[in-house]
Design a protein around this motif. Sequence first.
Motif, PDB file in Angstrom:
ATOM      1  N   LYS A  87      31.582  36.038  37.267  1.00 32.19           N
ATOM      2  CA  LYS A  87      32.046  37.306  36.695  1.00 32.19           C
ATOM      3  C   LYS A  87      33.185  37.062  35.711  1.00 32.19           C
ATOM      4  O   LYS A  87      34.204  36.476  36.083  1.00 32.19           O
TER       5      LYS A  87
ATOM      6  N   PRO B  69      34.788  39.469  32.495  1.00 30.21           N
ATOM      7  CA  PRO B  69      34.589  40.648  31.647  1.00 30.21           C
ATOM      8  C   PRO B  69      34.370  40.297  30.172  1.00 30.21           C
ATOM      9  O   PRO B  69      33.622  40.974  29.483  1.00 30.21           O
TER      10      PRO B  69
ATOM     11  N   ARG C 148      32.431  51.790  31.251  1.00 30.02           N
ATOM     12  CA  ARG C 148      33.019  53.104  31.506  1.00 30.02           C
ATOM     13  C   ARG C 148      33.315  53.755  30.161  1.00 30.02           C
ATOM     14  O   ARG C 148      33.249  53.077  29.123  1.00 30.02           O
TER      15      ARG C 148
ATOM     16  N   SER D  71      43.059  52.104  29.644  1.00 27.08           N
ATOM     17  CA  SER D  71      43.225  51.212  30.798  1.00 27.08           C
ATOM     18  C   SER D  71      43.635  49.813  30.329  1.00 27.08           C
ATOM     19  O   SER D  71      44.523  49.172  30.915  1.00 27.08           O
TER      20      SER D  71
ATOM     21  N   GLN E 150      47.112  47.693  31.044  1.00 27.44           N
ATOM     22  CA  GLN E 150      47.180  46.303  31.511  1.00 27.44           C
ATOM     23  C   GLN E 150      48.069  45.463  30.581  1.00 27.44           C
ATOM     24  O   GLN E 150      48.895  44.679  31.038  1.00 27.44           O
TER      25      GLN E 150
ATOM     26  N   LEU F 152      30.836  54.013  39.936  1.00 30.69           N
ATOM     27  CA  LEU F 152      31.306  52.967  40.848  1.00 30.69           C
ATOM     28  C   LEU F 152      32.507  53.488  41.658  1.00 30.69           C
ATOM     29  O   LEU F 152      32.741  53.057  42.781  1.00 30.69           O
ATOM     30  N   VAL F 153      33.258  54.429  41.073  1.00 32.28           N
ATOM     31  CA  VAL F 153      34.395  55.029  41.780  1.00 32.28           C
ATOM     32  C   VAL F 153      33.920  56.231  42.609  1.00 32.28           C
ATOM     33  O   VAL F 153      34.292  56.369  43.778  1.00 32.28           O
TER      34      VAL F 153
ATOM     35  N   LYS G 170      45.540  55.236  47.581  1.00 40.55           N
ATOM     36  CA  LYS G 170      45.094  54.440  46.434  1.00 40.55           C
ATOM     37  C   LYS G 170      44.376  55.322  45.406  1.00 40.55           C
ATOM     38  O   LYS G 170      44.410  55.073  44.212  1.00 40.55           O
TER      39      LYS G 170
ATOM     40  N   PRO H  34      37.880  54.379  46.276  1.00 39.74           N
ATOM     41  CA  PRO H  34      37.190  53.917  47.482  1.00 39.74           C
ATOM     42  C   PRO H  34      37.657  52.517  47.867  1.00 39.74           C
ATOM     43  O   PRO H  34      38.027  51.723  47.001  1.00 39.74           O
TER      44      PRO H  34
ATOM     45  N   LEU I 172      41.139  47.274  46.545  1.00 35.72           N
ATOM     46  CA  LEU I 172      41.380  46.318  45.463  1.00 35.72           C
ATOM     47  C   LEU I 172      42.889  46.259  45.208  1.00 35.72           C
ATOM     48  O   LEU I 172      43.644  47.147  45.612  1.00 35.72           O
TER      49      LEU I 172
ATOM     50  N   SER J  11      46.568  45.695  40.474  1.00 31.87           N
ATOM     51  CA  SER J  11      46.208  45.733  39.042  1.00 31.87           C
ATOM     52  C   SER J  11      44.930  46.542  38.799  1.00 31.87           C
ATOM     53  O   SER J  11      44.510  46.709  37.657  1.00 31.87           O
ATOM     54  N   LYS J  12      44.301  47.029  39.846  1.00 30.88           N
ATOM     55  CA  LYS J  12      43.101  47.874  39.693  1.00 30.88           C
ATOM     56  C   LYS J  12      43.445  49.284  40.159  1.00 30.88           C
ATOM     57  O   LYS J  12      43.925  49.458  41.280  1.00 30.88           O
ATOM     58  N   GLY J  13      43.182  50.231  39.281  1.00 30.77           N
ATOM     59  CA  GLY J  13      43.489  51.612  39.633  1.00 30.77           C
ATOM     60  C   GLY J  13      44.944  51.958  39.395  1.00 30.77           C
ATOM     61  O   GLY J  13      45.562  52.692  40.160  1.00 30.77           O
ATOM     62  N   ARG J  14      45.473  51.411  38.301  1.00 27.95           N
ATOM     63  CA  ARG J  14      46.874  51.704  37.916  1.00 27.95           C
ATOM     64  C   ARG J  14      46.962  53.068  37.246  1.00 27.95           C
ATOM     65  O   ARG J  14      46.002  53.500  36.592  1.00 27.95           O
TER      66      ARG J  14
ATOM     67  N   HIS K 269      47.620  55.501  34.287  1.00 29.33           N
ATOM     68  CA  HIS K 269      47.518  55.271  32.838  1.00 29.33           C
ATOM     69  C   HIS K 269      48.670  55.940  32.106  1.00 29.33           C
ATOM     70  O   HIS K 269      49.122  57.006  32.533  1.00 29.33           O
TER      71      HIS K 269
HETATM   72  N1  LIG Z   1      37.437  50.849  44.384  1.00 28.40           N
HETATM   73  C1  LIG Z   1      38.222  50.688  43.318  1.00 28.40           C
HETATM   74  N2  LIG Z   1      39.551  50.477  43.457  1.00 28.40           N
HETATM   75  C2  LIG Z   1      40.324  50.301  42.355  1.00 28.40           C
HETATM   76  N3  LIG Z   1      39.872  50.302  41.080  1.00 28.40           N
HETATM   77  C3  LIG Z   1      38.564  50.519  40.918  1.00 28.40           C
HETATM   78  C4  LIG Z   1      37.679  50.718  42.000  1.00 28.40           C
HETATM   79  N4  LIG Z   1      36.433  50.900  41.517  1.00 28.40           N
HETATM   80  C5  LIG Z   1      36.530  50.817  40.197  1.00 28.40           C
HETATM   81  N5  LIG Z   1      37.813  50.600  39.821  1.00 28.40           N
HETATM   82  C6  LIG Z   1      38.240  50.486  38.442  1.00 28.40           C
HETATM   83  O1  LIG Z   1      38.382  49.096  38.117  1.00 28.40           O
HETATM   84  C7  LIG Z   1      39.251  49.055  37.005  1.00 28.40           C
HETATM   85  C8  LIG Z   1      39.849  47.667  36.839  1.00 28.40           C
HETATM   86  O2  LIG Z   1      38.824  46.791  36.572  1.00 28.40           O
HETATM   87  P1  LIG Z   1      38.856  45.844  35.329  1.00 28.40           P
HETATM   88  O3  LIG Z   1      37.466  45.644  34.867  1.00 28.40           O
HETATM   89  O4  LIG Z   1      39.885  46.296  34.343  1.00 28.40           O
HETATM   90  O5  LIG Z   1      39.343  44.536  35.979  1.00 28.40           O
HETATM   91  S1  LIG Z   1      39.313  43.113  35.343  1.00 28.40           S
HETATM   92  O6  LIG Z   1      39.116  43.206  33.906  1.00 28.40           O
HETATM   93  O7  LIG Z   1      38.268  42.405  36.026  1.00 28.40           O
HETATM   94  O8  LIG Z   1      40.663  42.619  35.675  1.00 28.40           O
HETATM   95  C9  LIG Z   1      40.305  50.081  37.297  1.00 28.40           C
HETATM   96  O9  LIG Z   1      40.748  50.604  36.080  1.00 28.40           O
HETATM   97  P2  LIG Z   1      42.149  51.398  35.981  1.00 28.40           P
HETATM   98  O10 LIG Z   1      41.982  52.629  36.836  1.00 28.40           O
HETATM   99  O11 LIG Z   1      42.248  51.720  34.540  1.00 28.40           O
HETATM  100  O12 LIG Z   1      43.186  50.467  36.468  1.00 28.40           O
HETATM  101  C10 LIG Z   1      39.600  51.124  38.168  1.00 28.40           C
HETATM  102  O13 LIG Z   1      39.381  52.352  37.534  1.00 28.40           O
END
Ligand SMILES: Nc1ncnc2c1ncn2[C@@H]1O[C@H](COP(=O)(O)OS(=O)(=O)O)[C@@H](OP(=O)(O)O)[C@H]1O
Length: 202
Positions: free
Chosen positions: A13, A15, A41, A49, A53, A112-113, A144, A147, A161, A164-167, A169
């Motif tokens: 994986k 990106p 997305r 997003s 980052q 996915l969310v 958080k 999911p 996660l 750094s995921k789900g920060r 904006h």
């Molecule tokens: N379950 C769960 N928990 C947290 N975050 C989730 C989940 N599913 C999808 N996402 C979305 O994943 C986004 C971050 O993924 P990235 O593709 O930017 O990550 S990376 O490039 O591999 O580092 C991240 O983007 P941001 O919300 O902008 O931070 C999330 O929206």
Amino acid sequence: MPRTLDGQITMEKTPSYFVTREAPRRIHGMSPATKLIVVVRNPVTRAISDYAQMLSKTPGLPSFGTLAFRRGLGPVDTAWSAVRIGLYAQHLDNWLRYFPLSRFLFVSGERLVSDPAGELGHVQDFLGLKRVVTDKHFYFNATKGFPCLKKAQGSGRPRCLGKSKGRPHPRVPEAMVQRLRAFYRPFNRKFYQMTGQDFGWD
Ligand SMILES: Nc1ncnc2c1ncn2[C@@H]1O[C@H](COP(=O)(O)OS(=O)(=O)O)[C@@H](OP(=O)(O)O)[C@H]1O
């Protein structure tokens, strides 16, 4: 890539593969039978997003608007990576020179969310796997706002996660969001046509 025994699947994986010019030729050269999964997305949300980052790594960066629009208010700056990456139709064009559409699965980042088990159902089918991961494996974590897994493999404890995921904006003025939406619309439409999927971003 590690060697794969019969009955095993090797996954990798990164990106940036999707937007790297040489990636399709190289991956095809390695194995034309490779299955390709692309999570996409809304490109406007994606750009914001991406900026969030960048900001986390480089505080004091110019504002989103300064980077996204030439001279701050001019045309959308497609040279900025956060904007360029969202031109999915162009990137896919490059891949389709090497791989047929049937080798791709496009996963909706939004679904996915909102429905992780549903999207993972498609992933499992695409990979020819039994549907082992189902909605029993997820719960919505209100803190958080996303999911999370009810039980992480090996620990039996819930797992979300990382930070750094789900920060959150940064706030981008609505007028800029609208301009970006209008900018991406024709590219999104082309992408829907190419994939046969409407991701509902417009
Ligand atoms: N379950 C769960 N928990 C947290 N975050 C989730 C989940 N599913 C999808 N996402 C979305 O994943 C986004 C971050 O993924 P990235 O593709 O930017 O990550 S990376 O490039 O591999 O580092 C991240 O983007 P941001 O919300 O902008 O931070 C999330 O929206």
